[in-house]
Design an enzyme around this catalytic site. Structure first.
Site, PDB file in Angstrom:
ATOM      1  N   HIS A 161      35.973  35.083  -8.895  1.00 10.06           N
ATOM      2  CA  HIS A 161      35.791  33.579  -9.540  1.00 10.06           C
ATOM      3  C   HIS A 161      37.122  32.934  -9.397  1.00 10.06           C
ATOM      4  O   HIS A 161      37.432  32.019 -10.338  1.00 10.06           O
ATOM      5  CB  HIS A 161      35.080  33.772 -10.783  1.00 10.06           C
ATOM      6  CG  HIS A 161      33.875  34.445 -10.835  1.00 10.06           C
ATOM      7  ND1 HIS A 161      32.712  34.044 -10.737  1.00 10.06           N
ATOM      8  CD2 HIS A 161      33.782  35.702 -11.135  1.00 10.06           C
ATOM      9  CE1 HIS A 161      31.892  34.649 -10.825  1.00 10.06           C
ATOM     10  NE2 HIS A 161      32.394  36.046 -11.107  1.00 10.06           N
ATOM     11  N   SER A 282      57.956  18.068   6.356  1.00 10.40           N
ATOM     12  CA  SER A 282      57.207  16.964   5.994  1.00 10.40           C
ATOM     13  C   SER A 282      58.216  15.910   6.909  1.00 10.40           C
ATOM     14  O   SER A 282      59.544  16.067   6.724  1.00 10.40           O
ATOM     15  CB  SER A 282      57.213  16.807   4.750  1.00 10.40           C
ATOM     16  OG  SER A 282      57.085  15.185   4.317  1.00 10.40           O
ATOM     17  N   LYS A 288      59.723  19.784   1.707  1.00 15.47           N
ATOM     18  CA  LYS A 288      58.235  20.513   2.013  1.00 15.47           C
ATOM     19  C   LYS A 288      58.613  21.727   3.159  1.00 15.47           C
ATOM     20  O   LYS A 288      59.137  21.548   4.042  1.00 15.47           O
ATOM     21  CB  LYS A 288      57.198  19.461   2.409  1.00 15.47           C
ATOM     22  CG  LYS A 288      57.054  18.528   1.451  1.00 15.47           C
ATOM     23  CD  LYS A 288      56.022  19.120   0.226  1.00 15.47           C
ATOM     24  CE  LYS A 288      54.723  19.919   0.742  1.00 15.47           C
ATOM     25  NZ  LYS A 288      53.742  18.421   1.139  1.00 15.47           N
ATOM     26  N   GLU A 295      46.282  26.204   7.375  1.00 14.96           N
ATOM     27  CA  GLU A 295      45.380  25.144   7.323  1.00 14.96           C
ATOM     28  C   GLU A 295      44.345  24.840   8.420  1.00 14.96           C
ATOM     29  O   GLU A 295      43.247  24.536   8.509  1.00 14.96           O
ATOM     30  CB  GLU A 295      45.914  23.832   6.823  1.00 14.96           C
ATOM     31  CG  GLU A 295      46.838  24.068   5.561  1.00 14.96           C
ATOM     32  CD  GLU A 295      47.763  22.528   5.456  1.00 14.96           C
ATOM     33  OE1 GLU A 295      47.285  21.655   4.906  1.00 14.96           O
ATOM     34  OE2 GLU A 295      48.693  22.789   5.901  1.00 14.96           O
TER      35      GLU A 295
END
Ligand code: ARG
Length: 471
Positions: A161, A282, A288, A295
């Site tokens: 969970h 970025s 970043k 992804e």
């Protein structure tokens, strides 16, 4: 309409006029099926050789056509092939050019239809595509095994969970993903077996009145079996669906790995540092470092699943046998294979180079609460029924959470538990205790790793690639 319209070549007997532009734009598959040119030419070679074997082509005609097929293959490979507006698909393009180069080319389509031809091409293409994908999955599985082997005693929280549950060895966690890839290999091998059936000789749908020998063409093409029913041979695309399913489930597995890497790379987790070569920056925020590969592994799965559901939907209403709808099998198949290949390669690079922050993992797994189950199991080893043990530990956890005394002190002071039990709560202790088969202790993973590598070797041997005898 002019009788010279090249478009009339294929069916010039029946048609008085040529096709409209709109029909051509919708109907033509050459822009995407030309990537099967090698398979199409291989299918034609086998067909020509069989026609010669059964006496439908003379030896000199056969040589002439085979020579033309070689020439067309070279033109297609080196980009000098000039398409004609009549080239509706790869089959018509090859046949048209062969006929230009060889007078006997007019006999190449004897006993053959584009319906059995396209099914042959797609099956040949799918066979080698599956083999390539398996190689890449195998490579990724080996990378996970290598990273597991070098993870040593490192451990991290295991989650259910998405809540910290019990600490597990990092090697255990990595191999969990490895086992799902191993099943993907099994599924791909299984699908490959059903792809490996030759449909050539089925003709348009009903076989032939000519003395064809479909088993001979199957042998020439290296297929393991030959179709049993000509209607089924030209209309069946189960093998594409099965391949898309195997790739979809593979995509789901890669997506789950991706999702975890996204989480682990976040500042909040900080479990991994991605290599610069496998992460992006970025354009605006200088600090970043983004896990784009992870992804995209997650994102691309949706695309492959879309191809599977798309093709299932295309096929579900089709009466026997071939219908033009079936032409819609190729783009999803090609794209799913391309997508899987790219994802596997990038993910493999990312996982081979990622740095595991084992300090952060251990810190996250060091909460004494994570050892609560082990505490209850310790009570069981002292003779308590598990339900009672669960309640005793549960009460102590609640007391620790609500009061000022730590769980370790409460356990140490409890007559039913005491210092020996409290020692279990020290960081890194509980993980070493789950030594049962397939369990999460580093010592148990040693055996698991051996089984994992053995299973991979057996699968390689089954495919005739490995050096281990299949069991
Ligand atoms: N381009 C077609 C396909 O990909 C080949 C078969 C066409 N057959 C026909 N009779 N129109 O499915």
């Amino acid at each position: 309409m002019s009788g010279e319209d090249p478009r009339l070549q294929l069916w010039h007997g029946r048609f008085a006029g040529g096709p409209s532009e709109a029909l051509q734009a919708l109907n033509d598959s050459l822009p995407f099926d030309r990537r099967m040119f090698r398979e199409d030419i291989a299918g034609s070679r086998a067909h020509v050789r069989m026609l010669t074997d059964v006496g439908l082509l003379a030896e000199d005609e056969s040589q002439e056509i085979l020579g033309a097929l070689d020439a067309v293959e070279i033109e297609m490979a080196d980009g000098t092939f000039v398409t004609a507006s009549s080239d509706e698909d790869i089959h018509t393009a090859v046949e048209r050019r062969v006929t230009e180069l060889a007078a006997a080319g007019a006999k190449i389509h004897t006993g053959r239809s584009r319906n059995d031809q396209v099914a042959t091409d797609v099956r040949l293409w799918t066979k080698s595509a599956i083999e390539e994908v398996i190689d890449l999955v195998h490579r990724l599985a080996l990378t996970l095994a290598d990273r597991a082997a070098s993870a040593g005693d490192a451990y991290l929280p295991g989650y259910t969970h998405m809540q910290q549950a019990q600490p597990v060895a990092l090697s255990h966690h990595l191999l969990a993903h490895g086992w799902s890839l191993l099943r993907d290999i099994e599924r791909l091998i299984d699908a490959h077996g059903r792809v490996d059936v030759s449909p050539l000789g089925a003709g348009a749908l009903a076989g032939s009145s000519l003395p064809l020998d479909p088993e001979q063409t199957a042998r020439y093409l290296g297929f393991s079996a030959t179709f049993d029913n000509s209607l089924d041979a030209v209309s069946d695309r189960d093998f594409v669906v099965e391949t898309l399913f195997a790739l979809s489930l593979l995509g789901v597995h890669l997506s789950r790995i991706g999702e975890e890497m996204v989480l682990w790379a976040s500042q909040e987790f900080g479990f991994v540092d991605l290599d610069d070569a496998f992460s992006t920056g970025s354009s605006m925020m200088p600090q970043k470092k983004n896990p784009d590969i992870a992804e995209l592994a997650r994102g691309k799965a949706g695309r492959v699943i879309g191809h599977l559901t798309g093709l299932l939907t295309t096929l579900k209403g089709l009466p026997l046998t071939y219908n033009k709808d079936i032409q819609e099998d190729k783009e999803p198949l090609f794209d799913a294979v391309d997508t899987s290949r790219l994802t596997l390669l990038a993910l493999d690079g990312m996982l081979s180079t990622v740095e595991f922050r084992t300090d952060r993992m251990a810190e996250a797994a060091s909460s004494p609460y994570a050892a609560a189950t082990d505490l209850a199991e310790w009570l069981v080893s002292q003779g308590r029924p598990f339900r009672d043990a669960h309640a005793i530990v549960g009460e102590l956890v609640r007391a620790a959470l609500e009061g000022d005394v730590s769980l370790v002190d409460l356990v140490g002071a409890d007559a039913r538990l005491g210092p020996e039990a409290a020692a279990l709560l020290a960081p890194g202790v509980s993980v070493t205790r789950r030594t049962t088969r397939g369990g999460g202790a580093p010592s148990a993973v040693v055996q698991q790793l051996v089984s994992f590598r053995q299973r991979l070797a057996v699968l390689e041997a089954q495919r005739g690639h490995g050096d281990t005898d299949p069991l």
